[in-house]
Design a protein around this motif. Sequence first.
Motif, short mmCIF file in Angstrom:
data_model
loop_
_atom_site.label_atom_id
_atom_site.label_comp_id
_atom_site.label_asym_id
_atom_site.label_seq_id
_atom_site.Cartn_x
_atom_site.Cartn_y
_atom_site.Cartn_z
N GLY A 101 0.78 -1.24 0.00
CA GLY A 101 0.00 0.00 0.00
C GLY A 101 0.81 1.27 0.00
N LYS A 102 2.13 1.15 0.07
CA LYS A 102 2.95 2.37 0.12
C LYS A 102 3.88 2.47 -1.08
N VAL A 103 4.26 3.71 -1.40
CA VAL A 103 5.21 3.93 -2.49
C VAL A 103 6.58 3.48 -2.01
N LEU A 104 7.20 2.61 -2.83
CA LEU A 104 8.50 2.06 -2.47
C LEU A 104 9.62 2.83 -3.17
N PHE A 105 9.43 3.08 -4.46
CA PHE A 105 10.44 3.84 -5.20
C PHE A 105 9.81 4.48 -6.44
N LEU A 106 10.47 5.55 -6.89
CA LEU A 106 10.14 6.18 -8.17
C LEU A 106 11.49 6.43 -8.84
N ASP A 107 11.70 5.76 -9.94
CA ASP A 107 13.04 5.74 -10.50
C ASP A 107 12.98 5.65 -12.02
N GLY A 108 14.16 5.63 -12.66
CA GLY A 108 14.24 5.47 -14.11
C GLY A 108 14.13 4.00 -14.48
N LYS A 109 13.64 3.73 -15.69
CA LYS A 109 13.40 2.35 -16.12
C LYS A 109 14.70 1.54 -16.21
N ASP A 110 15.81 2.23 -16.43
CA ASP A 110 17.09 1.51 -16.52
C ASP A 110 17.47 0.85 -15.20
N ARG A 111 16.78 1.21 -14.12
CA ARG A 111 17.10 0.63 -12.81
C ARG A 111 16.11 -0.47 -12.42
N LEU A 112 15.30 -0.90 -13.37
CA LEU A 112 14.23 -1.85 -13.05
C LEU A 112 14.74 -3.14 -12.41
N GLN A 113 15.67 -3.82 -13.08
CA GLN A 113 16.14 -5.11 -12.58
C GLN A 113 16.74 -4.97 -11.18
N GLN A 114 17.53 -3.94 -11.02
CA GLN A 114 18.16 -3.69 -9.71
C GLN A 114 17.11 -3.50 -8.61
N ARG A 115 16.08 -2.71 -8.93
CA ARG A 115 15.03 -2.42 -7.95
C ARG A 115 14.23 -3.68 -7.62
N LEU A 116 13.96 -4.50 -8.63
CA LEU A 116 13.20 -5.74 -8.38
C LEU A 116 13.98 -6.65 -7.43
N ARG A 117 15.28 -6.78 -7.69
CA ARG A 117 16.13 -7.63 -6.82
C ARG A 117 16.18 -7.09 -5.40
N GLY A 119 -0.86 11.85 -1.83
CA GLY A 119 -0.86 13.05 -2.69
C GLY A 119 0.26 13.13 -3.69
N ASN A 120 1.36 12.38 -3.48
CA ASN A 120 2.37 12.25 -4.55
C ASN A 120 3.08 10.92 -4.38
N PHE A 121 4.14 10.70 -5.15
CA PHE A 121 4.77 9.38 -5.18
C PHE A 121 6.17 9.37 -4.57
N GLU A 122 6.35 10.20 -3.55
CA GLU A 122 7.61 10.12 -2.80
C GLU A 122 7.62 8.82 -2.03
N PRO A 123 8.75 8.11 -1.99
CA PRO A 123 8.81 6.86 -1.22
C PRO A 123 8.33 7.05 0.22
N GLY A 124 7.54 6.10 0.69
CA GLY A 124 7.00 6.17 2.06
C GLY A 124 5.58 6.69 2.12
N ARG A 125 5.15 7.36 1.04
CA ARG A 125 3.75 7.86 1.02
C ARG A 125 2.78 6.71 0.78
#
Length: 464
Positions: free
Chosen positions: A38-54, A403-409
Amino acid sequence: MPAKDDHTDRVFCGTIVHSTKSDPLEIRENAILGVKRGKVLFLDGKDRLQQRLREHELDTECLVNLTPRQFVMPGLVDCHIHSPQLAITALGTDKGLLDWLTTYTYPAEARFADHDFAHQAHHKTVRRTLRGGTTLASYYSTIHTDTTLLLCQAADELGQRALVGKVNMDLIAPEFYRETTQQSVAETERFLDEVLSYKSGLVTPVITPRFAPSCTLPLMTKLGEIAKERNIPIQTHLSETVEEIETVMKLHPGHQSYTEVYDAAGLLGPKTILGHCIHLSDKEIDTLKSRDCGLVHCACSNNTLRSGVMDIRRLMDRGLKLGLGTDMAGGYTTSMLASIRHSVDVSNMCAIHSHNKQRQNGEHQQASNHTTDGSPPYRPLTMAEAFRLATLDGSSVLGQNCGNFEPGREFDGLLIDPEVKDSPLDLFDFDTPDDVVQKFLYTGDDRNISKVYVQGREVVSRTE
Ligand SMILES: [Zn+2]
Protein backbone atom coordinates in the motif's frame (compact mmCIF):
# COMPACT_ATOMS: atom_id res chain seq x y z
CA MET A 1 -15.63 -2.69 -6.13
CA PRO A 2 -13.97 -2.93 -3.73
CA ALA A 3 -10.66 -4.58 -4.45
CA LYS A 4 -10.35 -8.24 -5.14
CA ASP A 5 -6.63 -8.01 -4.51
CA ASP A 6 -5.69 -6.58 -1.18
CA HIS A 7 -2.54 -4.44 -1.23
CA THR A 8 -1.03 -6.25 -4.24
CA ASP A 9 2.54 -5.20 -4.92
CA ARG A 10 2.95 -3.44 -8.25
CA VAL A 11 5.62 -1.81 -10.35
CA PHE A 12 4.20 0.57 -12.94
CA CYS A 13 6.47 1.06 -15.97
CA GLY A 14 5.88 4.06 -18.22
CA THR A 15 4.94 7.72 -17.69
CA ILE A 16 4.44 8.82 -14.08
CA VAL A 17 2.98 12.24 -13.29
CA HIS A 18 2.92 13.93 -9.90
CA SER A 19 3.81 17.08 -7.95
CA THR A 20 6.67 17.79 -5.64
CA LYS A 21 7.29 20.82 -3.46
CA SER A 22 9.55 22.32 -6.14
CA ASP A 23 7.67 21.16 -9.26
CA PRO A 24 3.88 21.41 -9.47
CA LEU A 25 3.69 19.04 -12.46
CA GLU A 26 6.55 16.60 -12.83
CA ILE A 27 6.19 14.28 -15.85
CA ARG A 28 8.62 11.39 -15.80
CA GLU A 29 8.83 9.30 -18.95
CA ASN A 30 10.40 5.82 -18.93
CA ALA A 31 9.93 5.67 -15.19
CA ILE A 32 9.20 2.90 -12.72
CA LEU A 33 6.94 3.35 -9.70
CA GLY A 34 7.11 0.58 -7.09
CA VAL A 35 4.28 -0.02 -4.61
CA LYS A 36 4.45 -2.48 -1.74
CA ARG A 37 1.92 -3.10 1.02
CA GLY A 38 0.00 0.00 0.00
CA LYS A 39 2.95 2.37 0.12
CA VAL A 40 5.21 3.93 -2.49
CA LEU A 41 8.50 2.06 -2.47
CA PHE A 42 10.44 3.84 -5.20
CA LEU A 43 10.14 6.18 -8.17
CA ASP A 44 13.04 5.74 -10.50
CA GLY A 45 14.24 5.47 -14.11
CA LYS A 46 13.40 2.35 -16.12
CA ASP A 47 17.09 1.51 -16.52
CA ARG A 48 17.10 0.63 -12.81
CA LEU A 49 14.23 -1.85 -13.05
CA GLN A 50 16.14 -5.11 -12.58
CA GLN A 51 18.16 -3.69 -9.71
CA ARG A 52 15.03 -2.42 -7.95
CA LEU A 53 13.20 -5.74 -8.38
CA ARG A 54 16.13 -7.63 -6.82
CA GLU A 55 16.56 -5.12 -4.01
CA HIS A 56 12.93 -5.38 -2.94
CA GLU A 57 12.42 -9.06 -3.76
CA LEU A 58 9.70 -8.32 -6.30
CA ASP A 59 9.10 -10.64 -9.23
CA THR A 60 8.19 -9.72 -12.80
CA GLU A 61 4.54 -10.72 -12.20
CA CYS A 62 3.99 -7.40 -10.42
CA LEU A 63 4.95 -5.35 -13.49
CA VAL A 64 2.22 -3.15 -14.96
CA ASN A 65 3.44 -2.00 -18.38
CA LEU A 66 1.69 1.19 -19.46
CA THR A 67 1.01 1.99 -23.12
CA PRO A 68 2.90 5.02 -24.55
CA ARG A 69 -0.10 7.31 -23.91
CA GLN A 70 -1.17 5.97 -20.51
CA PHE A 71 0.13 7.50 -17.29
CA VAL A 72 -0.23 7.09 -13.54
CA MET A 73 -0.99 10.14 -11.38
CA PRO A 74 -1.96 10.64 -7.72
CA GLY A 75 -5.62 10.30 -6.74
CA LEU A 76 -7.60 13.54 -6.50
CA VAL A 77 -8.29 15.13 -3.11
CA ASP A 78 -11.64 16.83 -2.43
CA CYS A 79 -11.11 18.92 0.72
CA HIS A 80 -14.77 19.98 1.05
CA ILE A 81 -17.86 17.99 0.04
CA HIS A 82 -21.34 17.37 1.49
CA SER A 83 -22.28 13.72 1.01
CA PRO A 84 -26.03 14.13 1.81
CA GLN A 85 -26.44 16.80 -0.85
CA LEU A 86 -26.01 14.46 -3.83
CA ALA A 87 -29.80 14.33 -4.23
CA ILE A 88 -30.00 18.11 -4.70
CA THR A 89 -26.99 18.46 -6.99
CA ALA A 90 -27.64 21.11 -9.65
CA LEU A 91 -30.92 22.17 -8.03
CA GLY A 92 -31.84 25.61 -6.75
CA THR A 93 -28.99 27.52 -8.28
CA ASP A 94 -31.27 30.53 -8.54
CA LYS A 95 -30.89 31.03 -4.78
CA GLY A 96 -28.05 32.64 -2.85
CA LEU A 97 -26.37 30.66 -0.06
CA LEU A 98 -28.66 31.35 2.91
CA ASP A 99 -31.91 30.95 0.90
CA TRP A 100 -30.55 27.84 -0.78
CA LEU A 101 -29.77 26.27 2.59
CA THR A 102 -33.29 26.84 3.92
CA THR A 103 -35.15 25.93 0.74
CA TYR A 104 -33.20 22.93 -0.50
CA THR A 105 -30.43 21.82 1.81
CA TYR A 106 -31.93 21.49 5.28
CA PRO A 107 -35.02 19.53 4.08
CA ALA A 108 -32.71 17.28 2.01
CA GLU A 109 -30.39 16.65 4.95
CA ALA A 110 -33.27 16.00 7.36
CA ARG A 111 -34.11 12.88 5.30
CA PHE A 112 -30.92 11.30 6.64
CA ALA A 113 -32.72 10.42 9.88
CA ASP A 114 -33.93 7.43 7.83
CA HIS A 115 -31.41 4.59 8.06
CA ASP A 116 -32.21 2.81 4.78
CA PHE A 117 -32.30 5.99 2.74
CA ALA A 118 -29.03 7.21 4.27
CA HIS A 119 -27.31 3.89 3.63
CA GLN A 120 -28.23 3.99 -0.03
CA ALA A 121 -27.51 7.69 -0.50
CA HIS A 122 -24.10 7.74 1.20
CA HIS A 123 -22.96 4.70 -0.77
CA LYS A 124 -24.09 6.46 -3.93
CA THR A 125 -21.94 9.51 -3.13
CA VAL A 126 -18.82 7.49 -2.35
CA ARG A 127 -19.26 5.38 -5.49
CA ARG A 128 -19.68 8.50 -7.63
CA THR A 129 -16.67 10.36 -6.21
CA LEU A 130 -14.39 7.30 -6.34
CA ARG A 131 -15.40 6.72 -9.94
CA GLY A 132 -14.37 10.29 -10.71
CA GLY A 133 -10.91 9.69 -9.24
CA THR A 134 -11.40 11.18 -5.77
CA THR A 135 -9.32 8.92 -3.55
CA LEU A 136 -9.47 11.21 -0.49
CA ALA A 137 -12.43 13.37 0.54
CA SER A 138 -13.37 15.44 3.56
CA TYR A 139 -17.10 14.87 4.02
CA TYR A 140 -19.73 16.86 5.84
CA SER A 141 -22.58 14.49 6.75
CA THR A 142 -25.70 15.58 8.66
CA ILE A 143 -26.57 16.09 12.34
CA HIS A 144 -27.51 12.38 12.64
CA THR A 145 -24.82 10.32 14.35
CA ASP A 146 -26.04 6.85 13.39
CA THR A 147 -26.40 7.53 9.70
CA THR A 148 -23.12 9.47 9.61
CA LEU A 149 -21.58 6.20 10.74
CA LEU A 150 -23.07 4.69 7.58
CA LEU A 151 -21.04 7.19 5.54
CA CYS A 152 -17.89 6.01 7.36
CA GLN A 153 -18.94 2.46 6.54
CA ALA A 154 -19.49 3.32 2.86
CA ALA A 155 -16.00 4.84 2.55
CA ASP A 156 -14.47 1.88 4.34
CA GLU A 157 -16.34 -0.75 2.31
CA LEU A 158 -15.81 0.87 -1.07
CA GLY A 159 -12.20 1.72 -0.29
CA GLN A 160 -12.02 5.52 -0.19
CA ARG A 161 -9.79 7.43 2.21
CA ALA A 162 -12.05 9.91 3.99
CA LEU A 163 -12.49 12.40 6.76
CA VAL A 164 -16.12 12.22 7.94
CA GLY A 165 -17.91 14.71 10.16
CA LYS A 166 -21.21 14.63 12.01
CA VAL A 167 -22.55 18.16 11.53
CA ASN A 168 -23.27 20.36 14.58
CA MET A 169 -26.15 22.86 14.53
CA ASP A 170 -27.78 24.39 17.62
CA LEU A 171 -28.61 27.88 16.33
CA ILE A 172 -30.38 29.22 13.23
CA ALA A 173 -31.96 26.16 11.62
CA PRO A 174 -35.51 24.86 11.21
CA GLU A 175 -37.09 22.99 14.16
CA PHE A 176 -37.02 19.72 12.24
CA TYR A 177 -33.29 19.93 11.72
CA ARG A 178 -31.65 21.25 14.85
CA GLU A 179 -30.02 19.93 18.05
CA THR A 180 -29.74 21.34 21.54
CA THR A 181 -26.23 22.28 22.61
CA GLN A 182 -26.07 19.33 25.02
CA GLN A 183 -27.28 16.87 22.39
CA SER A 184 -24.81 18.19 19.87
CA VAL A 185 -21.85 17.79 22.24
CA ALA A 186 -22.92 14.35 23.51
CA GLU A 187 -23.56 13.04 20.00
CA THR A 188 -20.18 14.35 18.81
CA GLU A 189 -18.45 12.46 21.62
CA ARG A 190 -20.41 9.32 20.75
CA PHE A 191 -19.54 9.68 17.07
CA LEU A 192 -15.84 10.03 17.85
CA ASP A 193 -15.92 7.02 20.21
CA GLU A 194 -17.61 4.88 17.58
CA VAL A 195 -15.30 5.80 14.70
CA LEU A 196 -12.10 5.62 16.74
CA SER A 197 -13.00 2.24 18.25
CA TYR A 198 -13.58 0.86 14.77
CA LYS A 199 -9.92 1.53 13.90
CA SER A 200 -10.45 1.98 10.17
CA GLY A 201 -7.28 2.47 8.18
CA LEU A 202 -9.14 4.78 5.82
CA VAL A 203 -11.62 6.86 7.83
CA THR A 204 -10.73 9.73 10.18
CA PRO A 205 -13.45 11.53 12.17
CA VAL A 206 -13.53 15.32 11.85
CA ILE A 207 -15.37 17.72 14.16
CA THR A 208 -17.81 19.67 11.98
CA PRO A 209 -19.57 22.77 13.32
CA ARG A 210 -21.49 23.69 10.15
CA PHE A 211 -20.71 27.42 10.28
CA ALA A 212 -20.96 30.27 12.78
CA PRO A 213 -24.58 31.19 11.88
CA SER A 214 -25.77 27.74 12.93
CA CYS A 215 -23.68 27.26 16.09
CA THR A 216 -23.72 29.03 19.44
CA LEU A 217 -20.41 30.18 20.89
CA PRO A 218 -20.68 27.75 23.86
CA LEU A 219 -21.13 24.86 21.41
CA MET A 220 -18.19 25.94 19.23
CA THR A 221 -16.01 26.44 22.32
CA LYS A 222 -16.83 22.98 23.64
CA LEU A 223 -16.10 21.44 20.21
CA GLY A 224 -12.76 23.26 20.16
CA GLU A 225 -11.93 21.75 23.56
CA ILE A 226 -12.86 18.24 22.42
CA ALA A 227 -10.77 18.61 19.27
CA LYS A 228 -7.77 19.69 21.32
CA GLU A 229 -8.15 16.98 23.98
CA ARG A 230 -8.59 14.20 21.45
CA ASN A 231 -6.34 15.58 18.69
CA ILE A 232 -9.13 15.56 16.11
CA PRO A 233 -9.27 17.74 12.96
CA ILE A 234 -11.97 20.40 12.59
CA GLN A 235 -13.78 21.54 9.44
CA THR A 236 -16.18 24.39 8.92
CA HIS A 237 -17.13 27.19 6.51
CA LEU A 238 -15.66 30.67 6.71
CA SER A 239 -16.50 33.91 4.94
CA GLU A 240 -18.48 32.48 2.05
CA THR A 241 -20.88 35.37 1.38
CA VAL A 242 -21.21 38.97 2.50
CA GLU A 243 -24.74 38.31 3.80
CA GLU A 244 -23.40 35.41 5.88
CA ILE A 245 -20.67 37.61 7.39
CA GLU A 246 -23.30 40.21 8.38
CA THR A 247 -25.36 37.45 10.02
CA VAL A 248 -22.33 36.23 11.97
CA MET A 249 -21.54 39.73 13.20
CA LYS A 250 -25.14 40.12 14.46
CA LEU A 251 -25.30 36.67 16.07
CA HIS A 252 -21.88 36.88 17.71
CA PRO A 253 -21.44 40.53 18.78
CA GLY A 254 -18.23 41.76 20.34
CA HIS A 255 -15.93 40.30 17.70
CA GLN A 256 -14.11 42.24 14.98
CA SER A 257 -14.45 39.63 12.26
CA TYR A 258 -15.86 36.23 11.32
CA THR A 259 -12.38 34.69 11.76
CA GLU A 260 -12.18 36.18 15.23
CA VAL A 261 -15.37 34.34 16.26
CA TYR A 262 -13.77 30.98 15.43
CA ASP A 263 -10.52 32.04 17.05
CA ALA A 264 -12.35 33.01 20.25
CA ALA A 265 -13.98 29.57 20.29
CA GLY A 266 -10.57 27.89 19.98
CA LEU A 267 -11.41 26.33 16.63
CA LEU A 268 -8.36 27.53 14.70
CA GLY A 269 -5.22 25.41 14.55
CA PRO A 270 -3.02 23.33 12.22
CA LYS A 271 -5.69 20.66 11.90
CA THR A 272 -8.46 23.12 10.97
CA ILE A 273 -9.92 22.95 7.44
CA LEU A 274 -11.84 26.07 6.36
CA GLY A 275 -14.09 26.05 3.30
CA HIS A 276 -14.43 29.09 0.96
CA CYS A 277 -12.57 31.98 2.75
CA ILE A 278 -13.55 34.43 0.02
CA HIS A 279 -14.02 37.79 1.74
CA LEU A 280 -11.10 37.87 4.19
CA SER A 281 -9.38 41.02 5.45
CA ASP A 282 -5.57 41.13 5.65
CA LYS A 283 -5.87 40.86 9.42
CA GLU A 284 -7.94 37.69 9.14
CA ILE A 285 -5.39 36.20 6.74
CA ASP A 286 -2.64 36.97 9.27
CA THR A 287 -4.60 35.16 11.98
CA LEU A 288 -5.24 32.11 9.77
CA LYS A 289 -1.57 32.02 8.79
CA SER A 290 -0.38 32.25 12.38
CA ARG A 291 -2.73 29.40 13.37
CA ASP A 292 -1.46 27.33 10.39
CA CYS A 293 -5.02 26.55 9.21
CA GLY A 294 -5.81 24.87 5.89
CA LEU A 295 -8.07 26.80 3.47
CA VAL A 296 -10.20 25.25 0.74
CA HIS A 297 -11.00 26.94 -2.55
CA CYS A 298 -14.48 25.88 -3.74
CA ALA A 299 -14.57 27.63 -7.10
CA CYS A 300 -17.58 25.87 -8.65
CA SER A 301 -19.76 26.50 -5.61
CA ASN A 302 -18.62 30.13 -5.32
CA ASN A 303 -19.68 30.70 -8.92
CA THR A 304 -22.90 28.68 -8.82
CA LEU A 305 -24.32 30.41 -5.73
CA ARG A 306 -22.66 33.71 -6.74
CA SER A 307 -20.94 33.83 -3.35
CA GLY A 308 -17.90 35.77 -4.53
CA VAL A 309 -14.61 35.64 -6.39
CA MET A 310 -11.89 34.03 -4.32
CA ASP A 311 -8.46 35.40 -5.16
CA ILE A 312 -6.35 32.31 -4.57
CA ARG A 313 -3.11 34.02 -5.66
CA ARG A 314 -3.46 36.48 -2.80
CA LEU A 315 -3.57 33.56 -0.34
CA MET A 316 -0.80 31.60 -2.09
CA ASP A 317 1.47 34.63 -1.95
CA ARG A 318 0.88 34.83 1.80
CA GLY A 319 1.98 31.21 2.17
CA LEU A 320 -1.29 29.71 3.43
CA LYS A 321 -1.99 25.99 3.24
CA LEU A 322 -4.49 25.54 0.41
CA GLY A 323 -6.50 22.78 -1.24
CA LEU A 324 -9.48 22.49 -3.58
CA GLY A 325 -13.04 21.33 -2.90
CA THR A 326 -16.12 20.65 -4.96
CA ASP A 327 -18.46 21.75 -2.13
CA MET A 328 -21.06 19.53 -3.77
CA ALA A 329 -23.93 20.49 -3.84
CA GLY A 330 -23.20 24.22 -3.56
CA GLY A 331 -21.04 23.17 -6.50
CA TYR A 332 -23.03 21.31 -9.13
CA THR A 333 -20.51 18.51 -9.67
CA THR A 334 -18.57 15.92 -7.66
CA SER A 335 -15.73 16.07 -10.20
CA MET A 336 -12.37 17.26 -8.93
CA LEU A 337 -11.21 17.59 -12.55
CA ALA A 338 -13.95 20.22 -12.86
CA SER A 339 -12.68 21.86 -9.65
CA ILE A 340 -9.22 22.15 -11.15
CA ARG A 341 -10.66 23.84 -14.27
CA HIS A 342 -12.98 26.15 -12.33
CA SER A 343 -10.08 27.26 -10.12
CA VAL A 344 -8.01 28.19 -13.16
CA ASP A 345 -11.01 29.96 -14.77
CA VAL A 346 -11.72 32.03 -11.64
CA SER A 347 -8.08 33.01 -11.33
CA ASN A 348 -8.09 34.06 -15.00
CA MET A 349 -11.07 36.29 -14.20
CA CYS A 350 -9.07 37.83 -11.34
CA ALA A 351 -6.23 38.49 -13.80
CA ILE A 352 -8.58 40.14 -16.32
CA HIS A 353 -10.17 42.22 -13.59
CA SER A 354 -6.77 43.28 -12.25
CA HIS A 355 -5.54 44.19 -15.74
CA ASN A 356 -8.67 46.24 -16.47
CA LYS A 357 -8.32 48.04 -13.17
CA GLN A 358 -4.74 48.94 -13.97
CA ARG A 359 -5.76 50.22 -17.39
CA GLN A 360 -8.50 52.34 -15.84
CA ASN A 361 -5.92 53.76 -13.46
CA GLY A 362 -3.61 54.49 -16.37
CA GLU A 363 -1.09 51.95 -15.18
CA HIS A 364 -0.31 50.25 -18.46
CA GLN A 365 2.11 47.40 -18.27
CA GLN A 366 5.59 48.16 -19.46
CA ALA A 367 8.09 46.11 -21.41
CA SER A 368 9.71 45.16 -18.10
CA ASN A 369 6.51 43.22 -17.35
CA HIS A 370 5.92 45.43 -14.33
CA THR A 371 3.26 48.01 -13.72
CA THR A 372 4.28 51.65 -13.50
CA ASP A 373 4.26 51.52 -9.71
CA GLY A 374 6.77 48.66 -9.81
CA SER A 375 4.41 45.88 -8.69
CA PRO A 376 4.43 42.71 -10.81
CA PRO A 377 1.32 42.01 -12.91
CA TYR A 378 -1.29 39.58 -11.61
CA ARG A 379 -0.20 35.96 -12.03
CA PRO A 380 -3.20 33.73 -12.64
CA LEU A 381 -3.18 30.18 -11.28
CA THR A 382 -1.52 27.81 -13.72
CA MET A 383 -2.96 24.41 -14.60
CA ALA A 384 0.14 22.82 -13.03
CA GLU A 385 -0.45 24.68 -9.75
CA ALA A 386 -4.12 23.67 -9.77
CA PHE A 387 -3.03 20.04 -10.25
CA ARG A 388 -0.80 20.26 -7.17
CA LEU A 389 -3.59 21.90 -5.15
CA ALA A 390 -5.89 19.00 -6.09
CA THR A 391 -3.36 16.32 -5.10
CA LEU A 392 -0.33 16.99 -2.90
CA ASP A 393 -1.52 20.24 -1.31
CA GLY A 394 -5.00 18.85 -0.60
CA SER A 395 -3.47 15.85 1.13
CA SER A 396 -1.45 18.20 3.32
CA VAL A 397 -4.52 20.32 4.22
CA LEU A 398 -6.29 17.10 5.31
CA GLY A 399 -3.24 15.92 7.29
CA GLN A 400 -2.74 12.76 5.20
CA ASN A 401 0.47 11.18 3.96
CA CYS A 402 -0.54 10.71 0.32
CA GLY A 403 -0.86 13.05 -2.69
CA ASN A 404 2.37 12.25 -4.55
CA PHE A 405 4.77 9.38 -5.18
CA GLU A 406 7.61 10.12 -2.80
CA PRO A 407 8.81 6.86 -1.22
CA GLY A 408 7.00 6.17 2.06
CA ARG A 409 3.75 7.86 1.02
CA GLU A 410 0.49 5.92 0.92
CA PHE A 411 -0.16 4.90 -2.66
CA ASP A 412 -3.42 6.49 -3.82
CA GLY A 413 -3.32 6.71 -7.60
CA LEU A 414 -5.14 6.75 -10.91
CA LEU A 415 -4.26 4.93 -14.10
CA ILE A 416 -5.22 7.30 -16.89
CA ASP A 417 -5.88 6.02 -20.40
CA PRO A 418 -6.28 8.90 -22.87
CA GLU A 419 -7.00 6.44 -25.70
CA VAL A 420 -10.04 4.51 -24.44
CA LYS A 421 -12.61 3.89 -27.19
CA ASP A 422 -15.01 6.61 -26.08
CA SER A 423 -12.32 9.04 -24.93
CA PRO A 424 -13.24 12.74 -25.03
CA LEU A 425 -9.59 13.59 -25.82
CA ASP A 426 -8.41 14.23 -29.36
CA LEU A 427 -4.78 13.22 -29.66
CA PHE A 428 -2.34 13.64 -32.53
CA ASP A 429 0.87 11.80 -33.35
CA PHE A 430 2.97 14.83 -32.51
CA ASP A 431 1.49 15.27 -29.01
CA THR A 432 4.18 15.14 -26.33
CA PRO A 433 3.50 13.52 -22.91
CA ASP A 434 3.15 17.04 -21.56
CA ASP A 435 0.46 17.77 -24.19
CA VAL A 436 -1.38 14.56 -23.33
CA VAL A 437 -1.44 15.36 -19.59
CA GLN A 438 -2.70 18.90 -20.24
CA LYS A 439 -5.41 17.64 -22.61
CA PHE A 440 -6.55 15.18 -19.95
CA LEU A 441 -6.64 17.83 -17.22
CA TYR A 442 -8.65 20.21 -19.41
CA THR A 443 -10.91 17.82 -21.33
CA GLY A 444 -10.68 14.32 -19.79
CA ASP A 445 -13.31 12.70 -17.61
CA ASP A 446 -14.29 9.46 -15.83
CA ARG A 447 -13.96 7.51 -19.09
CA ASN A 448 -10.22 8.09 -19.06
CA ILE A 449 -9.83 6.92 -15.45
CA SER A 450 -9.22 3.22 -16.05
CA LYS A 451 -8.23 2.24 -12.52
CA VAL A 452 -8.43 3.85 -9.11
CA TYR A 453 -6.09 2.69 -6.32
CA VAL A 454 -6.35 3.57 -2.65
CA GLN A 455 -3.71 2.37 -0.17
CA GLY A 456 -2.42 0.14 -2.96
CA ARG A 457 -5.80 -1.58 -3.53
CA GLU A 458 -7.56 -1.45 -6.84
CA VAL A 459 -10.96 -0.01 -5.86
CA VAL A 460 -12.32 0.90 -9.30
CA SER A 461 -11.66 -0.80 -12.60
CA ARG A 462 -13.43 0.51 -15.68
CA THR A 463 -13.33 -2.89 -17.35
CA GLU A 464 -15.51 -4.43 -14.59
ZN1 LIG B 1 -19.88 23.51 2.08
